[in-house]
Design a protein around this motif. Structure first.
Motif: not given
Length: 178
Positions: A111-120
């Motif tokens: 349950r993070p506040r935001l998921v940051a995907m590293l790679g489009l």
């Protein structure tokens, strides 16, 4: 629910998560070097550690072997695919699709506040979002908002250190506002 990466023998490099995460960074897959040493983003030339420091996620520049400290700064890290490769383009589509399903569970549990995907490109393939662009996405993962960021690999020459600092900083500001 915290854990360090894999063993230096090259086992699976697992998620590093903890309670109250501001952001969960999701790499594409471990490099051969990361699998060898058992720490995320360990390949020389990878710009993850300088980028998260410059963006204000960490108070100092961490080394890959300090990845276990990330949850103390409200940051977690994992990968879409678990198989180490020299370059992410060596992964099969099926690996990314399977990893996306597993990631849904990891995110729902942590349950993070935001998921940051590293790679489009990997995000587009893994989640079937062919028109996705860098930045905040309309869709969620595990019920959490998603922000796509450039892959910090040294093999990605499209972005300079200042670009990483700015783009990762935008994601941090968004997460801090949630």
């Amino acid at each position: 629910m915290s854990g360090a990466g894999a063993t230096p023998s090259g086992g699976k490099l697992g998620p590093i998560v903890g309670p109250g995460l501001r952001v969960l960074f999701v790499g594409i897959n471990p490099s051969l070097r990361s699998a060898q040493v058992g720490h995320h983003f360990a390949r020389p030339g990878n710009r993850f550690w300088p980028a998260i420091h410059a963006a204000g996620f960490t108070p100092r520049l961490l080394k890959p072997e300090e990845d276990g400290l990330l949850p103390s700064f409200g940051v977690g890290v994992t990968n879409i695919a678990s198989r180490p490769t020299r370059a992410a383009d060596e992964l099969r589509r099926e690996e990314l699709l399977a990893g996306a399903m597993e990631l849904e569970h990891t995110v729902a549990d942590s349950r993070p506040r935001l998921v940051a995907m590293l790679g489009l490109v990997a995000y587009r393939v893994a989640f079937g979002r062919t028109k996705a662009a860098v930045g905040l996405q309309e869709d969620t993962i595990g019920g959490r908002p998603v922000w796509v960021l450039p892959n910090p690999s040294g093999l990605n020459a499209h972005y300079k250190p200042a670009d990483f600092a700015r783009l990762y900083g935008e994601a941090r500001a968004y997460a801090d506002g949630l």
